[in-house]
Design an enzyme around this catalytic site. Structure first.
Site, PDB file in Angstrom:
ATOM      1  N   PRO A   2       0.824  -1.211   0.000  1.00  0.00           N
ATOM      2  CA  PRO A   2       0.000   0.000   0.000  1.00  0.00           C
ATOM      3  C   PRO A   2       0.856   1.259   0.000  1.00  0.00           C
ATOM      4  O   PRO A   2       1.847   1.346   0.722  1.00  0.00           O
ATOM      5  CB  PRO A   2      -0.807  -0.125   1.300  1.00  0.00           C
ATOM      6  CG  PRO A   2      -0.825  -1.587   1.600  1.00  0.00           C
ATOM      7  CD  PRO A   2       0.500  -2.104   1.128  1.00  0.00           C
ATOM      8  N   GLU A   3       0.493   2.231  -0.830  1.00  0.00           N
ATOM      9  CA  GLU A   3       1.197   3.499  -0.903  1.00  0.00           C
ATOM     10  C   GLU A   3       0.362   4.558  -0.189  1.00  0.00           C
ATOM     11  O   GLU A   3      -0.649   4.240   0.448  1.00  0.00           O
ATOM     12  CB  GLU A   3       1.480   3.852  -2.361  1.00  0.00           C
ATOM     13  CG  GLU A   3       2.303   2.774  -3.062  1.00  0.00           C
ATOM     14  CD  GLU A   3       2.605   3.074  -4.515  1.00  0.00           C
ATOM     15  OE1 GLU A   3       2.578   4.259  -4.904  1.00  0.00           O
ATOM     16  OE2 GLU A   3       2.865   2.133  -5.279  1.00  0.00           O
ATOM     17  N   HIS A  93      -4.874 -16.129   9.232  1.00  0.00           N
ATOM     18  CA  HIS A  93      -3.826 -15.117   9.135  1.00  0.00           C
ATOM     19  C   HIS A  93      -4.171 -13.828   9.880  1.00  0.00           C
ATOM     20  O   HIS A  93      -3.595 -12.783   9.603  1.00  0.00           O
ATOM     21  CB  HIS A  93      -3.488 -14.804   7.672  1.00  0.00           C
ATOM     22  CG  HIS A  93      -3.187 -16.014   6.845  1.00  0.00           C
ATOM     23  ND1 HIS A  93      -2.072 -16.798   7.069  1.00  0.00           N
ATOM     24  CD2 HIS A  93      -3.878 -16.577   5.815  1.00  0.00           C
ATOM     25  CE1 HIS A  93      -2.072 -17.797   6.189  1.00  0.00           C
ATOM     26  NE2 HIS A  93      -3.154 -17.684   5.432  1.00  0.00           N
ATOM     27  N   ARG A 112       1.211 -12.320   4.377  1.00  0.00           N
ATOM     28  CA  ARG A 112       2.666 -12.386   4.174  1.00  0.00           C
ATOM     29  C   ARG A 112       3.449 -12.221   5.481  1.00  0.00           C
ATOM     30  O   ARG A 112       4.654 -12.472   5.508  1.00  0.00           O
ATOM     31  CB  ARG A 112       3.088 -11.291   3.181  1.00  0.00           C
ATOM     32  CG  ARG A 112       2.443 -11.398   1.805  1.00  0.00           C
ATOM     33  CD  ARG A 112       3.005 -12.542   0.996  1.00  0.00           C
ATOM     34  NE  ARG A 112       4.384 -12.304   0.643  1.00  0.00           N
ATOM     35  CZ  ARG A 112       4.779 -11.602  -0.425  1.00  0.00           C
ATOM     36  NH1 ARG A 112       3.876 -11.058  -1.230  1.00  0.00           N
ATOM     37  NH2 ARG A 112       6.059 -11.451  -0.698  1.00  0.00           N
ATOM     38  N   ARG A 155      20.768  16.415  -6.529  1.00  0.00           N
ATOM     39  CA  ARG A 155      21.186  15.015  -6.430  1.00  0.00           C
ATOM     40  C   ARG A 155      21.553  14.453  -7.798  1.00  0.00           C
ATOM     41  O   ARG A 155      20.973  14.813  -8.814  1.00  0.00           O
ATOM     42  CB  ARG A 155      20.066  14.166  -5.834  1.00  0.00           C
ATOM     43  CG  ARG A 155      19.505  14.657  -4.515  1.00  0.00           C
ATOM     44  CD  ARG A 155      20.466  14.462  -3.375  1.00  0.00           C
ATOM     45  NE  ARG A 155      20.779  13.063  -3.160  1.00  0.00           N
ATOM     46  CZ  ARG A 155      21.576  12.617  -2.193  1.00  0.00           C
ATOM     47  NH1 ARG A 155      22.137  13.478  -1.348  1.00  0.00           N
ATOM     48  NH2 ARG A 155      21.815  11.338  -2.055  1.00  0.00           N
TER      49      ARG A 155
END
Length: 287
Positions: A2-3, A93, A112, A155
């Site tokens: 998830p972002e 889970h 996971r 950068r």
């Protein structure tokens, strides 16, 4: 993983569902989820009797604010929260359950098993790992073009890995970096110091707009993501390049291509995101 839009959607949903609820007890069935304190029994004892005041976000982390404590939670690849009645069957889970005094439960499920939870005294969480080194929040007022350029523009790193680095700008993952770079017309292998002022302005606008639209759509359900009510996000239907290899570009009609930048699968339109002469792109794949 998830972002920012997905975590923000979970935050908003959970804030509606659990703010004001009092924790009766906590059950932990997978100890390694609990990172601080290390002992699950101590973690559970510290939370018993606490009331959830609000659910906030820092980058991709949830901050569950309680009276005197803050729970910092990262969902990692497939972690998810859901609110259930105590009589409802607990799914496989499910590793951590917060039992409330009204018969409801907040359950954390993680197939996971990569998710993490850290418990802090209120106010100390921002000065300690894992939150202490996080960069700018792209949806806050402080994320100005000037601040963005000051942090990144000199950068020599390629722009995509730089945007993925949470120490510079938080919340951006593979999906939204690809989308923002496409909208701004910037090739992901450009180094930050090669980007011109007008391009920085386009990229800044693109990041804010892309994330804002994704939040309003409830995020992107590419794999297993759902919010705290089990609802899928819808922004995947608006994606312009991510996951669209071999499909025509919505702008120019050229096929979207995919290759690897910084170890991450990357989707671009080489016509709309040209690489300046003298720079060599990674190997493209249309397989």
């Amino acid at each position: 993983m998830p972002e920012l839009p997905e975590v923000e959607t979970v935050r908003r949903t959970l804030n509606q569902l659990v703010a004001g609820k009092r924790i009766l007890r906590v059950t932990v069935s997978l100890p390694r989820i609990i990172q601080r304190p290390k002992a699950p029994d101590e973690f559970a004892a510290m939370l018993a009797g606490r009331t959830i005041l609000s659910v906030e976000r820092r980058g991709k982390f949830l901050r569950i604010i309680m009276d005197g404590l803050v729970l910092v939670s990262h969902l990692r690849m497939e972690g998810r929260y859901g609110v259930y009645h105590e009589d409802e069957t607990t799914e496989l889970h499910t590793h951590v359950v917060f039992h409330f005094d009204d018969g409801m439960e907040l359950r954390y499920k993680d197939v996971r098993q990569f998710g993490t939870m850290h418990l802090f005294a209120l106010g100390e969480e921002l000065a300690l790992p894992p939150l202490n080194k996080l960069g700018m929040e792209p949806l806050e007022d402080a994320f100005t073009l000037q601040a963005f350029k000051k942090r990144l523009a000199k950068r020599t790193t390629k722009i995509k890995p730089l945007l993925l680095n949470q120490e510079y700008v938080v919340g951006l993952g593979n999906i939204y970096v690809d989308e923002a770079l496409f909208t701004a017309g910037i090739h992901p292998e450009r180094t930050a110091n090669s980007i011109k002022p007008a391009e920085w302005a386009r990229l800044h606008v693109s990041i804010v707009a892309t994330l804002g639209r994704a939040v309003e759509a409830g995020g992107s359900s590419i794999k297993s993501y759902v919010n705290g009510q089990g609802e899928m996000g819808m922004f995947q239907h608006e994606l312009l390049v991510y996951g669209r290899k071999n499909e025509p570009c919505s702008r120019c009609g050229q096929f979207i291509e995919k290759f690897v930048v910084g170890g991450r699968g990357t989707h671009i339109c080489t016509s709309c995101q040209p690489l300046p002469k003298g720079l060599q792109a990674g190997r493209l794949s249309r397989k």
